[in-house]
Every structure is written in structure tokens, then in C-alpha cells.
Design a protein around this motif. Structure first.
Motif, short mmCIF file in Angstrom:
data_model
loop_
_atom_site.label_atom_id
_atom_site.label_comp_id
_atom_site.label_asym_id
_atom_site.label_seq_id
_atom_site.Cartn_x
_atom_site.Cartn_y
_atom_site.Cartn_z
N SER A 20 0.67 -0.99 0.17
CA SER A 20 -0.11 0.10 0.24
C SER A 20 0.92 0.95 -0.02
CB SER A 20 -0.96 0.21 1.54
OG SER A 20 0.00 -0.56 2.43
N ALA A 21 2.52 1.69 1.12
CA ALA A 21 2.40 2.29 0.87
C ALA A 21 3.09 2.93 -0.53
CB ALA A 21 3.83 2.30 2.64
N PHE A 22 4.15 1.45 -0.98
CA PHE A 22 4.82 1.38 -2.24
C PHE A 22 3.41 2.31 -3.45
CE2 PHE A 22 4.68 -0.88 -6.45
CZ PHE A 22 6.06 -0.20 -6.94
N LEU A 23 2.60 1.44 -3.44
CA LEU A 23 1.42 1.85 -4.13
C LEU A 23 1.17 3.41 -4.32
CD1 LEU A 23 -1.26 -1.20 -4.54
CD2 LEU A 23 0.71 -0.59 -6.19
N VAL A 24 0.74 3.94 -3.37
CA VAL A 24 0.16 5.65 -2.50
C VAL A 24 1.38 6.17 -3.39
CG1 VAL A 24 -1.02 6.76 -1.09
CG2 VAL A 24 -1.57 4.29 -1.56
N THR A 25 2.71 5.93 -2.44
CA THR A 25 3.21 6.86 -3.40
C THR A 25 3.80 6.91 -4.54
OG1 THR A 25 4.68 6.16 -1.30
CG2 THR A 25 6.16 7.31 -2.47
N LYS A 26 3.85 5.77 -5.59
CA LYS A 26 4.33 5.93 -6.41
C LYS A 26 3.74 7.34 -7.86
CE LYS A 26 4.88 3.10 -10.61
NZ LYS A 26 5.67 1.20 -10.97
N ALA A 27 2.01 7.11 -6.93
CA ALA A 27 1.14 7.69 -7.71
C ALA A 27 0.96 8.97 -7.04
CB ALA A 27 -0.26 7.53 -7.60
N VAL A 28 1.56 9.30 -6.17
CA VAL A 28 1.21 10.15 -5.24
C VAL A 28 2.38 11.11 -5.83
CG1 VAL A 28 1.15 11.83 -3.72
CG2 VAL A 28 -0.39 10.07 -3.91
N LYS A 29 3.61 10.44 -5.61
CA LYS A 29 5.03 11.21 -6.02
C LYS A 29 5.11 12.43 -7.45
CE LYS A 29 9.48 11.14 -5.75
NZ LYS A 29 9.96 12.54 -6.58
N PRO A 30 4.80 12.16 -8.91
CA PRO A 30 4.17 13.14 -10.00
C PRO A 30 3.52 14.01 -9.42
CG PRO A 30 3.59 11.01 -10.59
CD PRO A 30 3.80 11.03 -9.06
N MET A 31 2.51 14.12 -8.74
CA MET A 31 1.93 15.64 -7.83
C MET A 31 2.63 16.33 -6.60
SD MET A 31 -1.28 14.24 -7.71
CE MET A 31 -1.46 12.89 -7.35
N MET A 32 4.01 16.06 -6.38
CA MET A 32 4.56 16.21 -5.41
C MET A 32 5.99 16.76 -5.85
SD MET A 32 5.13 13.84 -3.08
CE MET A 32 4.44 14.97 -0.70
N GLY A 33 5.84 18.19 -5.37
CA GLY A 33 6.74 19.58 -6.35
C GLY A 33 8.20 19.55 -5.45
N GLN A 34 9.61 20.65 -5.44
CA GLN A 34 10.31 20.43 -4.94
C GLN A 34 9.83 21.04 -3.26
OE1 GLN A 34 12.74 19.86 -5.27
NE2 GLN A 34 14.53 20.93 -5.62
N GLY A 35 10.51 19.71 -2.37
CA GLY A 35 10.23 20.22 -1.12
C GLY A 35 9.04 19.52 -0.49
N GLY A 36 8.84 18.86 -1.61
CA GLY A 36 7.29 17.75 -0.91
C GLY A 36 7.77 16.88 0.25
N ALA A 37 6.93 16.37 0.79
CA ALA A 37 7.27 14.84 1.84
C ALA A 37 6.51 13.91 2.00
CB ALA A 37 7.57 16.10 3.40
N ILE A 38 7.38 13.01 1.80
CA ILE A 38 6.38 11.38 2.28
C ILE A 38 6.94 11.02 3.47
CG2 ILE A 38 6.69 8.84 1.38
CD1 ILE A 38 7.21 10.89 -1.36
N VAL A 39 5.93 10.74 4.29
CA VAL A 39 6.45 10.14 5.70
C VAL A 39 5.27 9.16 6.14
CG1 VAL A 39 4.89 10.27 8.25
CG2 VAL A 39 5.64 12.56 7.24
N ASN A 40 6.37 7.55 6.19
CA ASN A 40 6.32 6.65 6.32
C ASN A 40 6.08 5.93 7.94
OD1 ASN A 40 5.56 5.82 3.21
ND2 ASN A 40 7.61 6.05 3.54
#
Length: 106
Positions: A62-82
Motif C-alpha cells: 500500500s505504501a509503495f502504490l500510494v507513493t508511486k501514484a502521488v510522487k508525480p504531483m509532489m513539487g520541490q520540498g514535498g515530503a513523504i512520511v511512512n
């Protein structure tokens, strides 16, 4: 914005990401992967491949799928918290060996 999805299923995640993109004008600044759980307490002897896959899909895929799907929408300085389970630190007690890294048996 609120949406319901089974984040262990790629099709649900794609729909969720598309809805989030529309809701936030194509930009996501922070993603928190928090879905997870032990599903059920089972000893290693009681765990079959289907149960193991269910736990891994919920806690890892689930973390892999959501990160892969959302990452293209994240700009410089975006953050991912697992967020992970405390069971990975203390073993989680009897019957959670599929959810906890240092599985314990008491």
C-alpha cells in the motif's frame, strides 16, 4: 477532500490519486502513509501464503502504490512520511510475526 479506497489495490490507488490531484489542483505537498495493521493474531504455523500476502499488501504494498501514484504531483520540498508499527520495535506480542520485524514468541 475525503475519499475511500483500498490502498492495497492499484486501481483504487489510481482513482484516489486522480481525485486528490483534482481536489488540490494537481499538487500534493505531503503524503502520510498510515494504512496498516496486523490483520489477525496467528502463529507462524497458522500463517499460509494467502494470509502472509494480505498482511504484506496492507503494510508494505500500500505504501509503495500510494507513493508511486502521488510522487508525480509532489513539487520541490514535498515530503513523504511512512508510519510503521510499534510491533517492529518490540515484537508486538504473540501471534503477530507477519506484522513485526523482530517476531517474538511467548
Amino acid at each position: 477532500f475525503a475519499s475511500q479506497a483500498d490502498v492495497s489495490r492499484a486501481a483504487d490507488v489510481a482513482r484516489l490519486a486522480e481525485e486528490a490531484g483534482r481536489a488540490f489542483d494537481g499538487r500534493v505537498d505531503i503524503l502520510v502513509n498510515l494504512a496498516g495493521g496486523m490483520v489477525a493474531r496467528r502463529t507462524i504455523e497458522e500463517i499460509d501464503e494467502a494470509f502472509f500476502d494480505q498482511v504484506m499488501d496492507l503494510n508494505l504494498k500500500s505504501a509503495f502504490l500510494v507513493t508511486k501514484a502521488v510522487k508525480p504531483m509532489m513539487g520541490q520540498g514535498g515530503a513523504i512520511v511512512n508510519v510503521s508499527s510499534l510491533a517492529g520495535r518490540d515484537g508486538g506480542g504473540p501471534g503477530v510475526c507477519a506484522d513485526a520485524a523482530p517476531a517474538t514468541r511467548r
